[in-house]
Design a protein around this motif. Structure first.
Motif, PDB file in Angstrom:
ATOM      1  N   THR A   1       0.824  -1.212   0.000  1.00  0.00           N
ATOM      2  CA  THR A   1       0.000   0.000   0.000  1.00  0.00           C
ATOM      3  C   THR A   1       0.853   1.255   0.000  1.00  0.00           C
ATOM      4  O   THR A   1       0.547   2.240  -0.691  1.00  0.00           O
ATOM      5  N   ALA A   2       1.949   1.223   0.757  1.00  0.00           N
ATOM      6  CA  ALA A   2       2.832   2.394   0.846  1.00  0.00           C
ATOM      7  C   ALA A   2       3.481   2.704  -0.496  1.00  0.00           C
ATOM      8  O   ALA A   2       3.668   3.876  -0.850  1.00  0.00           O
ATOM      9  N   VAL A   3       3.839   1.687  -1.262  1.00  0.00           N
ATOM     10  CA  VAL A   3       4.400   1.925  -2.591  1.00  0.00           C
ATOM     11  C   VAL A   3       3.315   2.408  -3.543  1.00  0.00           C
ATOM     12  O   VAL A   3       3.511   3.349  -4.318  1.00  0.00           O
ATOM     13  N   GLU A   4       2.141   1.789  -3.462  1.00  0.00           N
ATOM     14  CA  GLU A   4       1.056   2.135  -4.381  1.00  0.00           C
ATOM     15  C   GLU A   4       0.609   3.585  -4.229  1.00  0.00           C
ATOM     16  O   GLU A   4       0.134   4.192  -5.200  1.00  0.00           O
ATOM     17  N   ARG A   5       0.742   4.163  -3.052  1.00  0.00           N
ATOM     18  CA  ARG A   5       0.287   5.543  -2.859  1.00  0.00           C
ATOM     19  C   ARG A   5       1.107   6.540  -3.686  1.00  0.00           C
ATOM     20  O   ARG A   5       0.673   7.663  -3.913  1.00  0.00           O
ATOM     21  N   TRP A   6       2.281   6.108  -4.163  1.00  0.00           N
ATOM     22  CA  TRP A   6       3.124   6.998  -4.968  1.00  0.00           C
ATOM     23  C   TRP A   6       2.872   6.852  -6.472  1.00  0.00           C
ATOM     24  O   TRP A   6       3.509   7.538  -7.273  1.00  0.00           O
ATOM     25  N   ILE A   7       1.963   5.979  -6.864  1.00  0.00           N
ATOM     26  CA  ILE A   7       1.676   5.792  -8.287  1.00  0.00           C
ATOM     27  C   ILE A   7       1.255   7.122  -8.921  1.00  0.00           C
ATOM     28  O   ILE A   7       0.429   7.845  -8.375  1.00  0.00           O
TER      29      ILE A   7
ATOM     30  N   THR B   1       3.436   9.551  -9.491  1.00  0.00           N
ATOM     31  CA  THR B   1       4.441  10.554  -9.149  1.00  0.00           C
ATOM     32  C   THR B   1       5.478  10.656 -10.263  1.00  0.00           C
ATOM     33  O   THR B   1       6.025   9.652 -10.711  1.00  0.00           O
ATOM     34  N   SER B   2       5.751  11.861 -10.715  1.00  0.00           N
ATOM     35  CA  SER B   2       6.788  12.091 -11.725  1.00  0.00           C
ATOM     36  C   SER B   2       7.979  12.758 -11.052  1.00  0.00           C
ATOM     37  O   SER B   2       8.104  12.747  -9.828  1.00  0.00           O
ATOM     38  N   GLU B   3       8.873  13.331 -11.831  1.00  0.00           N
ATOM     39  CA  GLU B   3      10.076  13.907 -11.235  1.00  0.00           C
ATOM     40  C   GLU B   3      10.315  15.340 -11.717  1.00  0.00           C
ATOM     41  O   GLU B   3       9.841  15.704 -12.796  1.00  0.00           O
ATOM     42  N   PRO B   4      11.026  16.131 -10.885  1.00  0.00           N
ATOM     43  CA  PRO B   4      11.522  15.828  -9.540  1.00  0.00           C
ATOM     44  C   PRO B   4      10.366  15.685  -8.568  1.00  0.00           C
ATOM     45  O   PRO B   4       9.261  16.149  -8.839  1.00  0.00           O
ATOM     46  N   ASN B   5      10.612  15.039  -7.414  1.00  0.00           N
ATOM     47  CA  ASN B   5       9.490  14.699  -6.555  1.00  0.00           C
ATOM     48  C   ASN B   5       9.868  14.683  -5.078  1.00  0.00           C
ATOM     49  O   ASN B   5      11.034  14.844  -4.701  1.00  0.00           O
TER      50      ASN B   5
ATOM     51  N   THR C   1       3.930  -5.583 -10.913  1.00  0.00           N
ATOM     52  CA  THR C   1       4.756  -4.803 -10.002  1.00  0.00           C
ATOM     53  C   THR C   1       4.257  -3.369  -9.884  1.00  0.00           C
ATOM     54  O   THR C   1       3.455  -2.911 -10.682  1.00  0.00           O
ATOM     55  N   VAL C   2       4.780  -2.676  -8.881  1.00  0.00           N
ATOM     56  CA  VAL C   2       4.760  -1.216  -8.845  1.00  0.00           C
ATOM     57  C   VAL C   2       6.212  -0.789  -8.721  1.00  0.00           C
ATOM     58  O   VAL C   2       6.963  -1.328  -7.898  1.00  0.00           O
ATOM     59  N   GLU C   3       6.626   0.181  -9.543  1.00  0.00           N
ATOM     60  CA  GLU C   3       8.024   0.611  -9.586  1.00  0.00           C
ATOM     61  C   GLU C   3       8.119   2.126  -9.611  1.00  0.00           C
ATOM     62  O   GLU C   3       7.374   2.784 -10.341  1.00  0.00           O
ATOM     63  N   GLY C   4       9.018   2.671  -8.835  1.00  0.00           N
ATOM     64  CA  GLY C   4       9.356   4.082  -8.952  1.00  0.00           C
ATOM     65  C   GLY C   4      10.366   4.273 -10.071  1.00  0.00           C
ATOM     66  O   GLY C   4      11.106   3.343 -10.418  1.00  0.00           O
TER      67      GLY C   4
ATOM     68  N   CYS D   1       6.252   6.779 -11.160  1.00  0.00           N
ATOM     69  CA  CYS D   1       5.951   5.587 -10.374  1.00  0.00           C
ATOM     70  C   CYS D   1       4.701   4.977 -10.982  1.00  0.00           C
ATOM     71  O   CYS D   1       3.674   5.656 -11.110  1.00  0.00           O
ATOM     72  N   ALA D   2       4.779   3.705 -11.375  1.00  0.00           N
ATOM     73  CA  ALA D   2       3.670   3.117 -12.134  1.00  0.00           C
ATOM     74  C   ALA D   2       3.608   1.614 -11.939  1.00  0.00           C
ATOM     75  O   ALA D   2       4.578   0.972 -11.517  1.00  0.00           O
ATOM     76  N   ARG D   3       2.447   1.063 -12.252  1.00  0.00           N
ATOM     77  CA  ARG D   3       2.300  -0.390 -12.322  1.00  0.00           C
ATOM     78  C   ARG D   3       2.944  -0.878 -13.614  1.00  0.00           C
ATOM     79  O   ARG D   3       2.805  -0.249 -14.663  1.00  0.00           O
ATOM     80  N   ARG D   4       3.620  -2.013 -13.524  1.00  0.00           N
ATOM     81  CA  ARG D   4       4.215  -2.607 -14.716  1.00  0.00           C
ATOM     82  C   ARG D   4       3.907  -4.099 -14.757  1.00  0.00           C
ATOM     83  O   ARG D   4       3.560  -4.714 -13.732  1.00  0.00           O
ATOM     84  N   VAL D   5       4.042  -4.687 -15.937  1.00  0.00           N
ATOM     85  CA  VAL D   5       3.895  -6.125 -16.144  1.00  0.00           C
ATOM     86  C   VAL D   5       5.232  -6.619 -16.676  1.00  0.00           C
ATOM     87  O   VAL D   5       5.685  -6.185 -17.738  1.00  0.00           O
ATOM     88  N   ARG D   6       5.866  -7.515 -15.947  1.00  0.00           N
ATOM     89  CA  ARG D   6       7.222  -7.935 -16.287  1.00  0.00           C
ATOM     90  C   ARG D   6       7.292  -9.416 -16.656  1.00  0.00           C
ATOM     91  O   ARG D   6       6.616 -10.257 -16.069  1.00  0.00           O
TER      92      ARG D   6
END
Length: 272
Positions: free
Chosen positions: A8-14, A16-20, A129-132, A138-143
Motif C-alpha cells: 500500500t505504501a508503494v502504491e500511494r506513490w503511483i 508521481t513524476s520527477e523531480p518529486n 509490479t509497482v516501480e518508482g 511511479c507506475a504499475r508494470r507487467v514484467r
C-alpha cells in the motif's frame, strides 16, 4: 505492520513524476550526493518501507538508492533468490522486492532497477509490479521472466497467509490488453526515451514480439516507438498480411486479427 502495508505504501506513490518528494526526502536524509535528478527507484522502496513500518525488514535499517547494494544485502542475509528457474519455480510472490537486469542476466552486479511485486499471473508468464522511476514515473508494470534478475524476500512483521505464488485479487489473472488503447499508443509519435509511457501494457505486446524474435529486448520498454512498430509489421507479414505503407495490412499498427493471434500464443487477452 505487514506485507500489505508495504504494498500500500508503494502504491500511494503511483503517478508521481520527477523531480518529486521522494527525491527530496532521500536527499534530506543522505546529503548533497543526491542533489539533482538522481535515479529514485530504490529510494521509493526505502521511503515506502519507512512509511509502512517495515524499514528493518525491507532495508535492513539502511537507506538504499543503489539497487546492486540492496540486492547484495538481501543475499548477505540469506534472503536472495536468483531468477534462474522461471517464475513458477522461483516462488516469487506479492511483497517480494524484485530486481531487474535489462540484459537478462541473474547477476547482482548487473542489476538496473527495482520494484515491489503485487501479484503473479495465473499462468506464471508475468509478474505484476509497482516501480518508482520507471520511465520517470511511479507506475504499475507487467514484467516477463527475462527482465528479472532475482528478488529479495523481506521478513515482514506479519507474513503472508500463503507461501505460493498468486495474483493480487485486484489484478487480472492474465494481462488484459486494450486494442483501442494499444492502437492509440502505436499511432502516436514515438515518445523520446525516458518520457512516460502512454499505455503500460504496450510492454506485454513488446515482450511477445521479443519472444517471437522480432524485437530486441532493449526496446521492450513500454514505448510504442519505431522499433516496436517495425517489429509488429514483421509479425503481420509473418501472418501473411501485405501492404507496409501507412494504413496497409502490415503497417505495424495492431489489428484485431493479428493481436488475437499474438495474444493466444503469449498468454494475454485482448479487450476493447
Amino acid at each position: 505492520m505487514s506485507l500489505e502495508a508495504m504494498v500500500t505504501a508503494v502504491e500511494r506513490w503511483i503517478g508521481t513524476s520527477e523531480p518529486n518528494a521522494i527525491q527530496q526526502w532521500y536527499r534530506q536524509r543522505n546529503g548533497a550526493l543526491y542533489n539533482g535528478n538522481f535515479a529514485w527507484c530504490d529510494a521509493t522502496i526505502t521511503r515506502a518501507a519507512v512509511e509502512a513500518g517495515e524499514y528493518d525488514a525491507v532495508c535492513f535499517g539502511t537507506d538504499f538508492a543503489y539497487t546492486v547494494a540492496h540486492a547484495a544485502r538481501f543475499k548477505a542475509a540469506g534472503q536472495w533468490h536468483a531468477m534462474t528457474n522461471g517464475i513458477k519455480a522461483s516462488g516469487i510472490r506479492r511483497g517480494d522486492i524484485v530486481f531487474f537486469d535489462w540484459d537478462g542476466s541473474s547477476a547482482i552486479g548487473n542489476i538496473d532497477h527495482v520494484g515491489i511485486v503485487t501479484g503473479v499471473s495465473a499462468d506464471y508468464r508475468y509478474v505484476f509490479t509497482v516501480e518508482g522511476n520507471t520511465a520517470n514515473v511511479c507506475a504499475r508494470r507487467v514484467r516477463a521472466v527475462h527482465e528479472i534478475a532475482g528478488f529479495g524476500r523481506p521478513k515482514y512483521k506479519t507474513p503472508p497467509k500463503t507461501t505460493t505464488a498468486s495474483s493480487s485479487s485486484s489484478t487480472p489473472k492474465r494481462p488484459q490488453v486494450s486494442l483501442s488503447r494499444l492502437v492509440k499508443a502505436f499511432k502516436a509519435d514515438p515518445p523520446k526515451k525516458g518520457t512516460p509511457v502512454s499505455y503500460a501494457l504496450v510492454e506485454v505486446v513488446e515482450d511477445a514480439l521479443v519472444a517471437e524474435r522480432l524485437l530486441a529486448k532493449r526496446y521492450a520498454d513500454g514505448h510504442a516507438g519505431t522499433a516496436t512498430r517495425s517489429a509488429y509489421s514483421l509479425y503481420q507479414q509473418r501472418l501473411g498480411f501485405t501492404g507496409t505503407e501507412p494504413g496497409g495490412d502490415a503497417d505495424g499498427t495492431p489489428g484485431k486479427t493479428s493481436l488475437a493471434r499474438l495474444a493466444k500464443a503469449h498468454g494475454f487477452d485482448v479487450v476493447a
